[in-house]
Design a protein around this motif. Structure first.
Motif, PDB file in Angstrom:
ATOM      1  N   GLY A   1     -34.207  83.367 -48.377  1.00  0.00           N
ATOM      2  CA  GLY A   1     -33.212  82.433 -48.882  1.00  0.00           C
ATOM      3  C   GLY A   1     -31.814  82.935 -48.608  1.00  0.00           C
ATOM      4  O   GLY A   1     -31.581  84.147 -48.529  1.00  0.00           O
ATOM      5  N   SER A   2     -30.888  82.022 -48.429  1.00  0.00           N
ATOM      6  CA  SER A   2     -29.495  82.395 -48.176  1.00  0.00           C
ATOM      7  C   SER A   2     -28.568  81.526 -49.007  1.00  0.00           C
ATOM      8  O   SER A   2     -28.930  80.422 -49.438  1.00  0.00           O
ATOM      9  N   TYR A   3     -27.357  82.042 -49.227  1.00  0.00           N
ATOM     10  CA  TYR A   3     -26.341  81.317 -50.009  1.00  0.00           C
ATOM     11  C   TYR A   3     -24.995  81.490 -49.324  1.00  0.00           C
ATOM     12  O   TYR A   3     -24.555  82.612 -49.061  1.00  0.00           O
ATOM     13  N   ARG A   4     -24.364  80.373 -49.039  1.00  0.00           N
ATOM     14  CA  ARG A   4     -23.062  80.401 -48.381  1.00  0.00           C
ATOM     15  C   ARG A   4     -21.964  80.505 -49.431  1.00  0.00           C
ATOM     16  O   ARG A   4     -21.744  79.576 -50.217  1.00  0.00           O
ATOM     17  N   LEU A   5     -21.295  81.645 -49.441  1.00  0.00           N
ATOM     18  CA  LEU A   5     -20.224  81.849 -50.412  1.00  0.00           C
ATOM     19  C   LEU A   5     -18.997  81.027 -50.076  1.00  0.00           C
ATOM     20  O   LEU A   5     -18.374  80.407 -50.944  1.00  0.00           O
ATOM     21  N   ASN A   6     -18.614  81.037 -48.804  1.00  0.00           N
ATOM     22  CA  ASN A   6     -17.453  80.286 -48.314  1.00  0.00           C
ATOM     23  C   ASN A   6     -17.582  80.148 -46.806  1.00  0.00           C
ATOM     24  O   ASN A   6     -18.639  80.441 -46.238  1.00  0.00           O
ATOM     25  N   ASP A   7     -16.512  79.745 -46.152  1.00  0.00           N
ATOM     26  CA  ASP A   7     -16.577  79.520 -44.710  1.00  0.00           C
ATOM     27  C   ASP A   7     -16.819  80.800 -43.921  1.00  0.00           C
ATOM     28  O   ASP A   7     -17.205  80.733 -42.746  1.00  0.00           O
ATOM     29  N   ARG A   8     -16.595  81.960 -44.533  1.00  0.00           N
ATOM     30  CA  ARG A   8     -16.732  83.215 -43.804  1.00  0.00           C
ATOM     31  C   ARG A   8     -17.956  84.032 -44.194  1.00  0.00           C
ATOM     32  O   ARG A   8     -18.522  84.730 -43.359  1.00  0.00           O
ATOM     33  N   TRP A   9     -18.350  83.977 -45.443  1.00  0.00           N
ATOM     34  CA  TRP A   9     -19.395  84.874 -45.924  1.00  0.00           C
ATOM     35  C   TRP A   9     -20.675  84.115 -46.301  1.00  0.00           C
ATOM     36  O   TRP A   9     -20.631  83.081 -46.973  1.00  0.00           O
ATOM     37  N   THR A  10     -21.823  84.690 -45.882  1.00  0.00           N
ATOM     38  CA  THR A  10     -23.139  84.187 -46.273  1.00  0.00           C
ATOM     39  C   THR A  10     -24.012  85.374 -46.649  1.00  0.00           C
ATOM     40  O   THR A  10     -24.059  86.372 -45.919  1.00  0.00           O
ATOM     41  N   LEU A  11     -24.701  85.268 -47.783  1.00  0.00           N
ATOM     42  CA  LEU A  11     -25.605  86.313 -48.240  1.00  0.00           C
ATOM     43  C   LEU A  11     -27.048  85.831 -48.120  1.00  0.00           C
ATOM     44  O   LEU A  11     -27.318  84.622 -48.218  1.00  0.00           O
ATOM     45  N   ALA A  12     -27.961  86.742 -47.932  1.00  0.00           N
ATOM     46  CA  ALA A  12     -29.368  86.366 -47.774  1.00  0.00           C
ATOM     47  C   ALA A  12     -30.273  87.469 -48.294  1.00  0.00           C
ATOM     48  O   ALA A  12     -29.884  88.635 -48.383  1.00  0.00           O
ATOM     49  N   ALA A  13     -31.487  87.087 -48.629  1.00  0.00           N
ATOM     50  CA  ALA A  13     -32.544  88.021 -49.021  1.00  0.00           C
ATOM     51  C   ALA A  13     -33.851  87.492 -48.462  1.00  0.00           C
ATOM     52  O   ALA A  13     -34.041  86.272 -48.336  1.00  0.00           O
ATOM     53  N   GLY A  14     -34.741  88.405 -48.098  1.00  0.00           N
ATOM     54  CA  GLY A  14     -36.008  87.958 -47.538  1.00  0.00           C
ATOM     55  C   GLY A  14     -37.076  89.020 -47.607  1.00  0.00           C
ATOM     56  O   GLY A  14     -36.793  90.211 -47.734  1.00  0.00           O
ATOM     57  N   VAL A  15     -38.310  88.562 -47.520  1.00  0.00           N
ATOM     58  CA  VAL A  15     -39.455  89.474 -47.470  1.00  0.00           C
ATOM     59  C   VAL A  15     -40.464  88.872 -46.513  1.00  0.00           C
ATOM     60  O   VAL A  15     -40.675  87.647 -46.484  1.00  0.00           O
ATOM     61  N   HIS A  16     -41.056  89.715 -45.677  1.00  0.00           N
ATOM     62  CA  HIS A  16     -42.074  89.225 -44.755  1.00  0.00           C
ATOM     63  C   HIS A  16     -43.098  90.320 -44.508  1.00  0.00           C
ATOM     64  O   HIS A  16     -42.819  91.504 -44.656  1.00  0.00           O
ATOM     65  N   ALA A  17     -44.297  89.895 -44.162  1.00  0.00           N
ATOM     66  CA  ALA A  17     -45.376  90.828 -43.848  1.00  0.00           C
ATOM     67  C   ALA A  17     -45.387  91.096 -42.354  1.00  0.00           C
ATOM     68  O   ALA A  17     -45.157  90.189 -41.553  1.00  0.00           O
ATOM     69  N   PRO A  18     -45.649  92.332 -41.950  1.00  0.00           N
ATOM     70  CA  PRO A  18     -45.762  92.617 -40.519  1.00  0.00           C
ATOM     71  C   PRO A  18     -46.878  91.797 -39.891  1.00  0.00           C
ATOM     72  O   PRO A  18     -47.934  91.606 -40.497  1.00  0.00           O
ATOM     73  N   TYR A  19     -46.627  91.301 -38.679  1.00  0.00           N
ATOM     74  CA  TYR A  19     -47.659  90.576 -37.951  1.00  0.00           C
ATOM     75  C   TYR A  19     -48.655  91.593 -37.397  1.00  0.00           C
ATOM     76  O   TYR A  19     -48.409  92.239 -36.383  1.00  0.00           O
ATOM     77  N   SER A  20     -49.772  91.746 -38.086  1.00  0.00           N
ATOM     78  CA  SER A  20     -50.718  92.791 -37.707  1.00  0.00           C
ATOM     79  C   SER A  20     -52.115  92.405 -38.140  1.00  0.00           C
ATOM     80  O   SER A  20     -52.315  91.535 -38.978  1.00  0.00           O
ATOM     81  N   SER A  21     -53.086  93.084 -37.548  1.00  0.00           N
ATOM     82  CA  SER A  21     -54.473  92.951 -37.966  1.00  0.00           C
ATOM     83  C   SER A  21     -54.844  94.165 -38.815  1.00  0.00           C
ATOM     84  O   SER A  21     -54.421  95.283 -38.524  1.00  0.00           O
ATOM     85  N   LEU A  22     -55.640  93.949 -39.859  1.00  0.00           N
ATOM     86  CA  LEU A  22     -56.040  95.060 -40.710  1.00  0.00           C
ATOM     87  C   LEU A  22     -57.049  95.981 -40.021  1.00  0.00           C
ATOM     88  O   LEU A  22     -57.215  97.125 -40.428  1.00  0.00           O
ATOM     89  N   LEU A  23     -57.722  95.512 -38.994  1.00  0.00           N
ATOM     90  CA  LEU A  23     -58.695  96.293 -38.225  1.00  0.00           C
ATOM     91  C   LEU A  23     -59.882  96.714 -39.099  1.00  0.00           C
ATOM     92  O   LEU A  23     -59.722  97.370 -40.118  1.00  0.00           O
ATOM     93  N   ASP A  24     -61.061  96.355 -38.668  1.00  0.00           N
ATOM     94  CA  ASP A  24     -62.276  96.637 -39.425  1.00  0.00           C
ATOM     95  C   ASP A  24     -63.415  96.826 -38.427  1.00  0.00           C
ATOM     96  O   ASP A  24     -63.775  95.901 -37.698  1.00  0.00           O
ATOM     97  N   TYR A  25     -63.957  98.044 -38.398  1.00  0.00           N
ATOM     98  CA  TYR A  25     -65.005  98.377 -37.444  1.00  0.00           C
ATOM     99  C   TYR A  25     -66.279  98.782 -38.192  1.00  0.00           C
ATOM    100  O   TYR A  25     -66.221  99.192 -39.355  1.00  0.00           O
ATOM    101  N   PRO A  26     -67.441  98.699 -37.546  1.00  0.00           N
ATOM    102  CA  PRO A  26     -68.701  99.014 -38.240  1.00  0.00           C
ATOM    103  C   PRO A  26     -68.881 100.511 -38.466  1.00  0.00           C
ATOM    104  O   PRO A  26     -68.296 101.337 -37.774  1.00  0.00           O
TER     105      PRO A  26
END
Length: 477
Positions: A121-146
């Motif tokens: 999410g982001s929030y525009r304070l004014n014409d010059r400043w914008t703040l943001a925060a985010g969280v994401h998971a790495p694009y990966s496989s957990l890998l599982d072998y026999p």
């Protein structure tokens, strides 16, 4: 019984911390986010929504007040057919009588597909400043072998059984500043947080056949390492628009100096020498370096509805040359023929990765469908492997990948856009010869003779990558 599991969790953390770099050990894709995925990862100069948190934080300056939610699936298909060199040795002279190669049953990654979310999410304070925060998971496989294959113990068991139980994400706080209409600057404080859990086997046959044959199942010990971590880093970026039809973008994601602690839970082998033995302590400490990642891109906008970008990335993986594993308090007591107390020694593990690069070409074409808008996206993306063939394994499968990508964004309303995207890497086969392989089997037990240098990573690897995602962006006034 402590060092080999510690080695595996160290490798896993090193791979995960590479985000947002490309393809750390082949498991982590640079094409994160549904919209950038459709553009082939070419989103450095063209970043203008919250997908910018991964590619160039300067683009947050154009996001305004916005919410972005998406989820993708990442399927890393890999199979491994191991080959091991074997010698018949004259017991009287110790000389090799004959040498041949043993071939093992093929094993495959059976990890289920899991959704990998991004919320920002982001929030525009004014014409010059914008703040943001985010969280994401790495694009990966957990890998599982026999654990078993071909009627016996699985041949990859000393590299990895499973990463099941792991849960990691990358969180960040960002700020973007527009000092002039043609300049955008951005910065972020990020951290990889979560838990990684890895299960593998160690083989505790003392080298040089002192007590047993190499890889004897009676000397195998199943072990699980679980580690919680917080690893801080940062990001910088800039976008310049010298002409209304030209944008230039650069970004830098800073390196990680990792120092983390974890715990080890291990069984004892079934061999008679361990009948009265026991393990005390479970703490391990890990330290290693993960490189910086630099990106640059040029986007052309020949018309108001057409955008085409060429992007390049450089990743200094050669600084990831080793992993230090310190067994803080792991002690094995009462092993037959050993001292009453055997303290597991510290270990320096060579990694010897190499610098690598990525290159992408992609774009978007905006169309009008009555009251709706439609953005069509396509791209091609290449990433060079960071893992030399000598250190390729089922835990760090990697190859030179050529991705083909596509996607679309449907503007349901002027405020709401729904995105879909997909990308796949052309499959390939990599053969690691027994004289090329350098990944040894590491034991917790050492005597005065050298460790067994028989490699555990020689063989044939077949690998491929498929990604697909669905997301939505809502723009507030």
């Amino acid at each position: 019984m402590g060092t080999e599991p510690a080695r595996r969790v160290a490798v896993a953390l090193a791979c995960l911390l590479a985000s947002p770099g490309a393809g750390a050990a082949g498991l982590f894709s640079s094409q994160r986010g549904v919209r950038p995925m459709g553009r082939g990862g070419a989103f450095v100069a063209g970043a203008d929504d919250l997908g910018a948190i991964v590619y160039n934080p300067a683009g947050i300056a154009e996001a305004g007040t916005q919410v972005l939610v998406d989820a993708s699936i990442f399927q890393f298909s890999t199979s491994f057919s191991r080959v091991a060199p074997l010698q018949i040795v004259d017991p009287n002279t110790g000389q090799a009588v004959s040498t041949f190669e043993q071939r093992f049953a093929t094993v495959k990654n059976a990890a289920p597909l899991l959704p990998l979310p991004t919320i920002a999410g982001s929030y525009r304070l004014n014409d010059r400043w914008t703040l943001a925060a985010g969280v994401h998971a790495p694009y990966s496989s957990l890998l599982d072998y026999p654990e078993r294959a071909g009627g016996g113990p699985a041949p990859q068991r000393y590299s990895l059984l499973t990463l099941e139980g792991s849960l990691l994400s990358i969180a960040g706080l960002y700020a973007a500043f527009r000092p002039a209409p043609w300049v955008e600057l951005g910065a972020g404080l990020t951290a990889l947080v979560g838990t990684l859990q890895t299960t593998t086997y160690t083989n505790n046959c003392v080298p040089d056949r002192f007590l047993c044959a190499p890889e004897s199942p009676d000397y195998d010990a199943k072990a699980r390492v679980r580690g919680a971590m917080v690893s801080p880093s940062g990001a910088l970026g800039a976008i310049f628009s010298p002409h209304p039809k030209v944008r230039l973008g650069v970004s830098l994601y800073l390196p990680h100096w990792v120092s983390a602690s974890g715990t080890l839970k291990s069984q004892l082998p079934s061999a008679s020498v361990f009948q009265n033995a026991r393990i005390e302590g479970e703490t391990i400490n890990l330290s290693f370096r993960v490189p910086w990642v630099a990106r640059a891109g040029v986007e052309l906008r020949p018309t108001a509805s057409t955008r085409v970008e060429a992007a390049f990335g450089y990743e200094a993986w050669s600084m990831h040359d080793r992993i230090q594993v310190d067994s803080a308090d792991v002690v094995i007591r009462d092993i037959a023929l050993f001292p009453p107390e055997y303290r597991v020694t510290d270990l320096t593990i060579p990694r010897n990765f190499r610098d690598t690069f990525t290159a992408g070409l992609g774009g978007e074409q905006a169309l009008e469908l009555g009251t709706l808008g439609l953005d069509l996206r396509a791209g091609v993306f290449y990433q060079r492997s960071a893992v030399p063939k000598a250190y390729l394994s089922v835990f760090s499968p990697d190859y030179n990948m050529l991705h083909l990508s596509g996607g679309a964004g449907l503007h349901v309303t002027p405020k709401l856009r729904v995105d879909v995207g997909a990308s796949f890497a052309l499959p390939t086969t990599v053969d690691v010869a027994t004289d090329e392989a350098r990944l040894p089997k590491i034991s917790a037990l050492r005597v005065s003779v050298p460790d067994d240098e028989t490699p555990i990573n020689a063989g044939r690897y077949k690998m491929g990558v498929l990604m697909a995602g669905l997301g939505a962006r809502y723009q507030f006034p």
